[in-house]
Design a protein around this motif. Structure first.
Motif, short mmCIF file in Angstrom:
data_model
loop_
_atom_site.label_atom_id
_atom_site.label_comp_id
_atom_site.label_asym_id
_atom_site.label_seq_id
_atom_site.Cartn_x
_atom_site.Cartn_y
_atom_site.Cartn_z
N ALA A 248 11.59 12.11 -10.12
CA ALA A 248 11.70 11.29 -8.92
C ALA A 248 12.24 9.89 -9.25
O ALA A 248 13.08 9.35 -8.52
N ILE A 249 11.78 9.30 -10.35
CA ILE A 249 12.26 7.98 -10.76
C ILE A 249 13.74 8.05 -11.11
O ILE A 249 14.53 7.17 -10.72
N MET A 250 14.16 9.07 -11.83
CA MET A 250 15.57 9.21 -12.19
C MET A 250 16.43 9.49 -10.98
O MET A 250 17.60 9.10 -10.92
N MET A 251 15.88 10.16 -9.98
CA MET A 251 16.60 10.37 -8.74
C MET A 251 16.89 9.03 -8.06
O MET A 251 18.01 8.77 -7.61
N GLY A 252 15.87 8.17 -8.00
CA GLY A 252 16.07 6.85 -7.42
C GLY A 252 17.06 6.02 -8.21
O GLY A 252 17.87 5.29 -7.65
N LEU A 253 17.01 6.13 -9.55
CA LEU A 253 17.95 5.38 -10.39
C LEU A 253 19.38 5.85 -10.16
O LEU A 253 20.31 5.03 -10.09
N ALA A 254 19.59 7.15 -10.03
CA ALA A 254 20.93 7.67 -9.77
C ALA A 254 21.46 7.17 -8.43
O ALA A 254 22.65 6.81 -8.30
N GLU A 255 20.60 7.12 -7.43
CA GLU A 255 21.02 6.60 -6.12
C GLU A 255 21.40 5.12 -6.22
O GLU A 255 22.41 4.69 -5.63
N LEU A 256 20.61 4.35 -6.96
CA LEU A 256 20.91 2.93 -7.11
C LEU A 256 22.25 2.71 -7.82
O LEU A 256 22.99 1.77 -7.48
N ILE A 257 22.58 3.55 -8.77
CA ILE A 257 23.87 3.43 -9.47
C ILE A 257 25.02 3.65 -8.51
O ILE A 257 26.00 2.88 -8.50
N ALA B 80 0.81 -1.22 0.00
CA ALA B 80 0.00 0.00 0.00
C ALA B 80 0.84 1.26 0.00
O ALA B 80 0.48 2.26 -0.64
N LEU B 81 1.96 1.25 0.72
CA LEU B 81 2.72 2.48 0.89
C LEU B 81 3.98 2.57 0.05
O LEU B 81 4.58 3.65 -0.04
N PHE B 82 4.41 1.45 -0.57
CA PHE B 82 5.64 1.48 -1.35
C PHE B 82 5.43 0.98 -2.78
O PHE B 82 5.73 1.69 -3.75
N VAL B 83 4.92 -0.24 -2.91
CA VAL B 83 4.82 -0.84 -4.24
C VAL B 83 3.81 -0.09 -5.10
O VAL B 83 4.10 0.28 -6.26
N TYR B 84 2.60 0.14 -4.57
CA TYR B 84 1.58 0.82 -5.36
C TYR B 84 1.99 2.25 -5.74
O TYR B 84 1.85 2.63 -6.91
N PRO B 85 2.47 3.08 -4.79
CA PRO B 85 2.89 4.43 -5.20
C PRO B 85 4.02 4.41 -6.23
O PRO B 85 4.04 5.24 -7.15
N PHE B 86 4.96 3.46 -6.10
CA PHE B 86 6.04 3.37 -7.08
C PHE B 86 5.49 3.01 -8.46
O PHE B 86 5.86 3.63 -9.47
N ALA B 87 4.62 2.01 -8.50
CA ALA B 87 4.04 1.60 -9.78
C ALA B 87 3.20 2.72 -10.39
O ALA B 87 3.23 2.96 -11.60
N TYR B 88 2.48 3.43 -9.54
CA TYR B 88 1.68 4.56 -10.03
C TYR B 88 2.57 5.66 -10.58
O TYR B 88 2.27 6.27 -11.62
N GLY B 89 3.70 5.92 -9.89
CA GLY B 89 4.63 6.93 -10.37
C GLY B 89 5.25 6.56 -11.70
O GLY B 89 5.40 7.40 -12.59
N VAL B 90 5.63 5.29 -11.85
CA VAL B 90 6.18 4.83 -13.13
C VAL B 90 5.14 4.98 -14.23
O VAL B 90 5.45 5.38 -15.36
N GLY B 91 3.88 4.67 -13.90
CA GLY B 91 2.82 4.83 -14.89
C GLY B 91 2.64 6.28 -15.32
O GLY B 91 2.40 6.56 -16.49
N LEU B 92 2.79 7.21 -14.38
CA LEU B 92 2.67 8.62 -14.71
C LEU B 92 3.77 9.07 -15.68
O LEU B 92 3.52 9.91 -16.55
N THR B 93 4.96 8.52 -15.52
CA THR B 93 6.06 8.92 -16.41
C THR B 93 5.78 8.54 -17.86
O THR B 93 6.37 9.12 -18.77
N LEU B 94 4.90 7.58 -18.07
CA LEU B 94 4.56 7.14 -19.43
C LEU B 94 3.30 7.83 -19.95
O LEU B 94 2.72 7.40 -20.95
N GLN B 95 2.89 8.90 -19.26
CA GLN B 95 1.72 9.67 -19.69
C GLN B 95 2.10 11.14 -19.81
O GLN B 95 1.62 11.99 -19.05
N PRO B 96 2.97 11.47 -20.74
CA PRO B 96 3.44 12.86 -20.86
C PRO B 96 2.32 13.78 -21.30
O PRO B 96 1.34 13.36 -21.93
N THR B 97 2.47 15.05 -20.99
CA THR B 97 1.51 16.04 -21.44
C THR B 97 1.65 16.27 -22.95
O THR B 97 2.68 15.94 -23.55
N GLU B 98 0.61 16.84 -23.54
CA GLU B 98 0.65 17.10 -24.98
C GLU B 98 1.77 18.07 -25.34
O GLU B 98 2.41 17.94 -26.39
N GLU B 99 2.00 19.04 -24.48
CA GLU B 99 3.06 20.01 -24.74
C GLU B 99 4.42 19.33 -24.77
O GLU B 99 5.27 19.64 -25.62
#
Length: 310
Positions: free
Chosen positions: A280-289, A42-61
């Motif tokens: 936010a996702i790229m921030m996490g990826l940089a930390e993992l590297i 509820a507090l980690f997996v779902y928000p992470f998956a939701y955030g990843v999903g948002l990154t694949l929904q760019p604005t029209e601009e």
């Protein structure tokens, strides 16, 4: 044997199945993990998956300017120099702060392993900043090291300086804030690892004529290596996500434009939630590297288990 007694006794098949499941770790005690699993989902997996999903929904601009379809946010992150430069600016703050906290904590933790007068007072003073938090630490820096702060006023009144030092609202101010707020964590972790190293090893090496430098490099440092890596990782992650310090005692539009500030601007000022999630996702990826590099480097220094308790 009566039918009632037969019904009261578990069948051989069910008992055998229960034993097979128990051999695989599946038993009634496993149910105790259900609340923790639900909490993580509820507090980690779902928000992470939701955030990843948002990154694949760019604005029209974003799509019109950067192209790439559903990956437009990532193309924008790497293509926009203003945004991508924030990775370097954040690492430029987090890595030195974490490294300095670890290096300073080692001799202090070793010294405090021995008994001497004032040990408890010194330990309390070293850990005290952990109770302040980043906001109070930043406020204290503004009062103490600002242009009208105590330090500059004292140096000017003593005739040492003609103009005040620029110690806040820049890179130095944020670095000082990260060191002050992160040092207690590094010190406590390294002290914990040191307390688990058998002191008889040091005494044996001393009896064989090894000097203090040899005992440290040949015994203490190899045993402490896993703890140092873990301490660096934790303090680095803590510093990499800096936001209050970068805003209060830094220059959020210049030298301290860290990833957290960029993500907040996309979220709170431009209302571009997909791009904020991408940052936010790229921030996490940089930390993992960085974490992967540190763990890989640690394997070359020491391959055994740690002797500490941390």
């Amino acid at each position: 044997m009566t039918a009632q007694a037969t019904r009261g006794r578990p069948s051989r098949g069910s008992a055998s199945l229960r034993h097979r499941l128990a051999d695989r770790g599946i038993d009634a005690q496993l149910l105790m993990m259900v609340p923790a699993i639900v909490f993580i989902l509820a507090l980690f997996v779902y928000p992470f998956a939701y955030g990843v999903g948002l990154t694949l929904q760019p604005t029209e601009e974003t799509v019109e300017r950067w192209g790439g379809g559903i990956f437009a946010n990532y193309l924008r992150f790497f293509g926009d120099a203003f945004t991508f430069e924030s990775v370097w600016l954040t690492a430029r703050l987090a890595i030195p702060a974490a490294l300095l906290n670890v290096l300073v904590s080692i001799p202090l933790a070793i010294k405090l392993q021995h008994r001497f007068r004032g040990k408890r007072l010194l330990s309390t003073l070293l850990v005290l900043p952990i109770t302040l938090g980043t906001v109070l630490t930043a406020q204290g820096l503004l009062i103490f090291a600002g242009r009208q702060g105590w330090l500059n006023q004292a140096l000017i009144n003593l005739g040492i300086l003609d103009t005040p030092l620029e110690l806040v609202h820049n890179y130095i101010g944020v670095l000082l804030s990260l060191i002050i707020s992160g040092f207690p964590f590094a010190f406590l972790l390294i002290s914990s690892y040191l307390s688990g190293i058998d002191p008889s090893l040091d005494r044996a090496a001393r009896s064989l004529g090894a000097g203090s430098a040899q005992r440290f490099t040949k015994i203490t440092l190899p045993l402490l290596a896993p703890g140092l890596a873990t301490t660096f990782i934790l303090t680095f992650v803590l510093a990499f996500s800096v936001f209050p310090s970068a805003t209060l005692v830094g220059d959020p539009s210049g030298s301290t434009r860290v990833l957290a500030v960029v993500a907040y601007r996309f979220f709170g000022e431009q209302f571009d939630y997909p791009m904020a999630s991408t940052v936010a996702i790229m921030m996490g990826l940089a930390e993992l590297i960085v974490v992967a590099i540190v763990l890989f480097a640690r394997s070359f220094l020491y391959k055994g288990s740690t002797g500490g308790k941390g």
